[in-house]
Scaffold this active site. Structure first.
Site, PDB file in Angstrom:
ATOM      1  N   VAL A   1       2.460  -2.264  -1.843  1.00  0.00           N
ATOM      2  CA  VAL A   1       2.034  -3.516  -1.241  1.00  0.00           C
ATOM      3  C   VAL A   1       0.639  -3.292  -0.681  1.00  0.00           C
ATOM      4  O   VAL A   1       0.210  -2.163  -0.496  1.00  0.00           O
ATOM      5  CB  VAL A   1       3.008  -4.013  -0.137  1.00  0.00           C
ATOM      6  N   SER A   2      -0.058  -4.390  -0.399  1.00  0.00           N
ATOM      7  CA  SER A   2      -1.464  -4.287  -0.005  1.00  0.00           C
ATOM      8  C   SER A   2      -1.693  -4.006   1.466  1.00  0.00           C
ATOM      9  O   SER A   2      -2.699  -3.428   1.835  1.00  0.00           O
ATOM     10  CB  SER A   2      -2.199  -5.573  -0.389  1.00  0.00           C
ATOM     11  N   THR A   3      -0.782  -4.433   2.337  1.00  0.00           N
ATOM     12  CA  THR A   3      -1.013  -4.255   3.772  1.00  0.00           C
ATOM     13  C   THR A   3       0.213  -3.666   4.447  1.00  0.00           C
ATOM     14  O   THR A   3       1.334  -3.783   3.951  1.00  0.00           O
ATOM     15  CB  THR A   3      -1.341  -5.596   4.471  1.00  0.00           C
TER      16      THR A   3
ATOM     17  N   GLN B   1       3.246  -5.958   5.039  1.00  0.00           N
ATOM     18  CA  GLN B   1       4.081  -6.386   3.921  1.00  0.00           C
ATOM     19  C   GLN B   1       5.210  -5.391   3.684  1.00  0.00           C
ATOM     20  O   GLN B   1       5.123  -4.226   4.040  1.00  0.00           O
ATOM     21  CB  GLN B   1       3.231  -6.527   2.650  1.00  0.00           C
TER      22      GLN B   1
END
Length: 181
Positions: A9-11, A14
């Site tokens: 996931v990007s962050t 998340q």
């Protein structure tokens, strides 16, 4: 013959929970990094871990593409050369050996679409920020409304610095900054 998963996931906010939730895996490599970065230690560890006969499970193409369609093709080719199968679940694609020209083409097209989708999201985000600025909206942290005088008045009335910060709805560091002015 292990079933190995890679989820990303990007962050940090998340969750990876939905990715590969319905797949039985022997080992999972998980990381929280942006799609833009080329530094993905867990992906590198995952690719190093895999052995002949294993299957690499990835939720979707956009989880591994870094800078375009070539990334996905290279990853699949590298894994297939090791005797590792690669399965992209969202796209319903599985690669068990050398790719045909048609498979490379389809994989490249789908990876390009995933990259385009990321870029469109970023463009819309920038447009939204510009529209908010044009409308005079303040972006970022809320502006500090407290003044040095407000802080001094509270302190002179016997309130502690920590309590003064709470009452003024500012951080203690902001309180000290105001006092230093």
């Amino acid at each position: 013959m292990a079933n190995v998963g890679y989820v990303r996931v990007s962050t940090a906010e998340q969750s990876t929970d939905r990715q590969l939730a319905d797949v039985t895996l022997d080992k999972v490599f998980s990381e929280k990094v942006s799609a833009k970065t080329i530094d993905r230690p867990q992906l590198d560890a995952c690719l190093e871990y895999l052995r002949e006969g294993d299957t690499l499970h990835i939720h979707s193409l956009d989880r591994v593409c870094r800078s375009g369609a070539g990334d996905a093709v290279k990853l699949v080719e590298k894994m297939n050369e090791k005797g590792v199968s690669v399965q992209f679940h969202k796209e319903g694609m599985r690669f068990d050996g050398s790719m045909s020209a048609a498979q490379k083409g389809v994989l490249s097209i789908l990876a390009s679409v995933a990259q385009m989708e990321r870029e469109l999201i970023r463009e819309r985000q920038i447009e939204g920020i510009e529209a908010a600025k044009a409308a005079g909206k303040h972006l970022g942290r809320p502006r500090v409304r407290a003044t040095k005088e407000d802080v001094i008045n509270l302190l002179n009335s016997g309130v502690s610095k920590a309590q003064a910060a709470k009452q003024l709805k500012i951080g203690r560091a902001t309180l000290y900054r105001l006092l230093d002015k």
